[in-house]
Scaffold this motif. Sequence first.
Motif, PDB file in Angstrom:
ATOM      1  N   LEU A  47       0.833  -1.194   0.000  1.00  0.00           N
ATOM      2  CA  LEU A  47       0.000   0.000   0.000  1.00  0.00           C
ATOM      3  C   LEU A  47       0.870   1.247   0.000  1.00  0.00           C
ATOM      4  N   VAL A  48       0.452   2.260  -0.719  1.00  0.00           N
ATOM      5  CA  VAL A  48       1.179   3.518  -0.827  1.00  0.00           C
ATOM      6  C   VAL A  48       0.209   4.641  -0.451  1.00  0.00           C
ATOM      7  N   PRO A  49       0.636   5.562   0.431  1.00  0.00           N
ATOM      8  CA  PRO A  49      -0.275   6.649   0.802  1.00  0.00           C
ATOM      9  C   PRO A  49      -0.560   7.562  -0.383  1.00  0.00           C
ATOM     10  N   LYS A  50      -1.766   8.132  -0.379  1.00  0.00           N
ATOM     11  CA  LYS A  50      -2.162   9.005  -1.479  1.00  0.00           C
ATOM     12  C   LYS A  50      -1.633  10.428  -1.297  1.00  0.00           C
ATOM     13  N   ARG A  52       1.114  13.109   1.361  1.00  0.00           N
ATOM     14  CA  ARG A  52       2.271  13.122   2.253  1.00  0.00           C
ATOM     15  C   ARG A  52       1.843  12.836   3.697  1.00  0.00           C
ATOM     16  N   GLN A  53       2.621  11.988   4.388  1.00  0.00           N
ATOM     17  CA  GLN A  53       2.310  11.598   5.751  1.00  0.00           C
ATOM     18  C   GLN A  53       3.168  12.375   6.741  1.00  0.00           C
TER      19      GLN A  53
END
Length: 72
Positions: A47-50, A52-53
């Motif tokens: 999974l890749v965040p949509k 910036r975290q």
Amino acid sequence: MSAPDAPVSGHDAFAVETTEAGLQTLVPGVVPVTLGDRLAVLAAAPLVPKKRQRPADHGLFDTNARNQLEMF
């Protein structure tokens, strides 16, 4: 060996199919990539965040708190 322009015998010839792009040669042992194959690759990908975290710099992961010398 036969000349390059000579017709190939039946068992050495590749199978062909007609598509919108024209006549396509089918190589033995190679299958086309299906929609199911593409979806399986996407499902197995991490999974890749949509967006910036923020950094996890609180609680257990607070590296600055580990550097403190005094409790109070």
